[in-house]
Enzyme design. Structure first.
Site, PDB file in Angstrom:
ATOM      1  N   ARG A 288       0.839  -1.203   0.000  1.00 41.54           N
ATOM      2  CA  ARG A 288       0.000   0.000   0.000  1.00 41.54           C
ATOM      3  C   ARG A 288       0.870   1.247   0.000  1.00 41.54           C
ATOM      4  O   ARG A 288       0.913   1.989  -0.966  1.00 41.54           O
ATOM      5  CB  ARG A 288      -0.963  -0.019   1.189  1.00 41.54           C
ATOM      6  N   ASP A 289       1.633   1.496   1.063  1.00 39.67           N
ATOM      7  CA  ASP A 289       2.500   2.681   1.072  1.00 39.67           C
ATOM      8  C   ASP A 289       3.555   2.558  -0.026  1.00 39.67           C
ATOM      9  O   ASP A 289       3.927   3.540  -0.669  1.00 39.67           O
ATOM     10  CB  ASP A 289       3.168   2.858   2.440  1.00 39.67           C
TER      11      ASP A 289
ATOM     12  N   HIS B 169       3.033   3.967  -3.718  1.00 41.42           N
ATOM     13  CA  HIS B 169       3.436   5.309  -4.148  1.00 41.42           C
ATOM     14  C   HIS B 169       4.738   5.245  -4.947  1.00 41.42           C
ATOM     15  O   HIS B 169       4.838   5.800  -6.049  1.00 41.42           O
ATOM     16  CB  HIS B 169       3.626   6.220  -2.935  1.00 41.42           C
TER      17      HIS B 169
ATOM     18  N   HIS C  30       2.763   4.736  12.912  1.00 35.17           N
ATOM     19  CA  HIS C  30       3.189   4.575  11.521  1.00 35.17           C
ATOM     20  C   HIS C  30       4.245   5.639  11.227  1.00 35.17           C
ATOM     21  O   HIS C  30       3.965   6.838  11.330  1.00 35.17           O
ATOM     22  CB  HIS C  30       1.973   4.752  10.606  1.00 35.17           C
TER      23      HIS C  30
ATOM     24  N   HIS D  18       7.493   7.493   8.922  1.00 32.26           N
ATOM     25  CA  HIS D  18       8.185   7.743   7.662  1.00 32.26           C
ATOM     26  C   HIS D  18       9.596   8.229   7.975  1.00 32.26           C
ATOM     27  O   HIS D  18       9.865   8.763   9.052  1.00 32.26           O
ATOM     28  CB  HIS D  18       7.430   8.749   6.799  1.00 32.26           C
TER      29      HIS D  18
ATOM     30  N   TYR E 162       3.049  17.862   3.338  1.00 32.96           N
ATOM     31  CA  TYR E 162       2.837  16.715   2.470  1.00 32.96           C
ATOM     32  C   TYR E 162       3.794  16.740   1.287  1.00 32.96           C
ATOM     33  O   TYR E 162       4.128  17.808   0.759  1.00 32.96           O
ATOM     34  CB  TYR E 162       1.407  16.701   1.930  1.00 32.96           C
TER      35      TYR E 162
END
Length: 337
Positions: free
Chosen positions: A12-13, A16, A193, A195, A284
């Site tokens: 899913r991630d 990208h 979660h 990053h 973002y």
């Protein structure tokens, strides 16, 4: 510290980084490798969740419903999860995902907008799904505020609520404080979660676990948006060294990262100049290209434009604001000159 449940979100991630072009064969191979290594939950959807395939977010090479079905057929032990962002995915896609084999739905909202998720949690419970709330861009609000938002999700039926460091902007103390605030407020589980924009995905994940996180996320080889996520194989190795391995086969995950995922990756996500800027500014990643183009028009460094947007707490959907901020910065420079 107790052993957390690990969810792998490579499919899913990582979508990208793959420009949403995962194939059925790739999903089958990755799910089988993760399942054999003892990963209990595997997330499979477009990078932007159910119904993300669009001109705005990028079209999928293969229907995500077909990928979900393939994932469910390929797993013998692991649960299959899907992400749903209200406003992108609808109840219709959630119903179909459940029919195709999804067992866990992760419902994601901006960290100030938990109230838009009520109907989605309600339907998920009607469908018999495990429910997880995602508070995205959680670095933008203090721990106490996030706890209030998480409590809303709990009242709607969430079984767990995640602190989500969408921009990779948190430091370990930020992760620790936010997870702790949710643990003190909620009677359900709490997740984290990470990053890696500031190179702290593993450090922040460990800080979250120290604060009591029950669930954490990773991606094989760190394959994810921006600078990527906490690598699942690294999470497993570190948890094993700490004596709180939840049943993950460290070597099998290392092999899956090296021999299954690495050969299909278009690039290795790292904290490069752009990724660091996103984490440093706390915005973002979708702002990056817009900021570059507009900054060039006004003779600005795109980094100073992004940092100012972060200071003003710009959120996804406010890309048109970049032009106004650029005008303000350019005028301020003229006055100084």
């Amino acid at each position: 510290m107790k052993a957390p449940r690990v969810t792998d979100t490579t499919l899913r991630d990582g979508s990208h980084a793959m420009k949403h072009q995962f194939t059925r064969e790739q999903v089958q191979q990755i799910v089988q490798a993760l399942d054999a290594a003892g990963v209990p939950v595997i997330e499979v959807t477009h990078g932007d969740g159910l119904a993300g395939s669009s001109i705005q977010y990028g079209f999928s090479g293969t229907s995500e419903m077909d990928l979900i079905e393939t994932a469910r057929q390929s797993a013998t032990r692991a649960k299959i999860a899907a992400l749903l962002i209200p406003g992108i995915g609808t109840r219709q896609e959630l119903r179909e995902a459940a029919q195709r084999g999804v067992q866990v739905v992760r419902i994601a909202t901006h960290c100030t907008e938990a109230d838009i998720s009520e109907q989605h949690f309600g339907l998920a419970k009607e469908l018999g799904l495990e429910t997880v709330g995602f508070l995205m861009m959680a670095h933008m609000r203090p721990p106490e505020f996030l706890a209030e938002q998480a409590a809303l999700m709990e009242s709607y039926g969430a079984d767990c609520v995640y602190i989500v460091d969408s921009a990779g902007a948190m430091l370990p103390d930020d992760a620790r404080a936010r997870v702790r605030a949710l643990k003190e407020r909620l009677s359900i589980q709490v997740g984290f979660h990470a990053h890696n924009n500031l190179g702290l995905a593993i450090g922040n994940t460990l800080a979250a676990i120290e604060a009591g996180a029950d669930q954490v996320d990773g991606c094989l080889r760190g394959l994810g948006a921006g600078a990527g996520n906490a690598p699942t194989e690294l999470i497993a190795a570190v948890l094993d060294r700490l004596g709180i391995n939840p049943g993950l086969d460290v070597f099998a995950l290392m092999d899956a990262a090296e021999y299954v995922v690495a050969p299909i990756m278009p690039y290795q996500p790292i904290p490069d100049r752009d990724a660091i800027t996103i984490g440093y500014a706390g915005v973002y990643s979708t702002f990056l290209l817009h900021a570059r183009h507009i900054a060039a028009e006004f003779g600005l460094d795109p980094r100073e434009l992004l940092v100012e947007l972060g200071r003003r707490q710009a959120v996804a959907g406010q890309e048109d604001w970049i032009l106004d901020v650029a005008v303000d910065l350019a005028q301020a420079k003229q006055r100084v000159a």
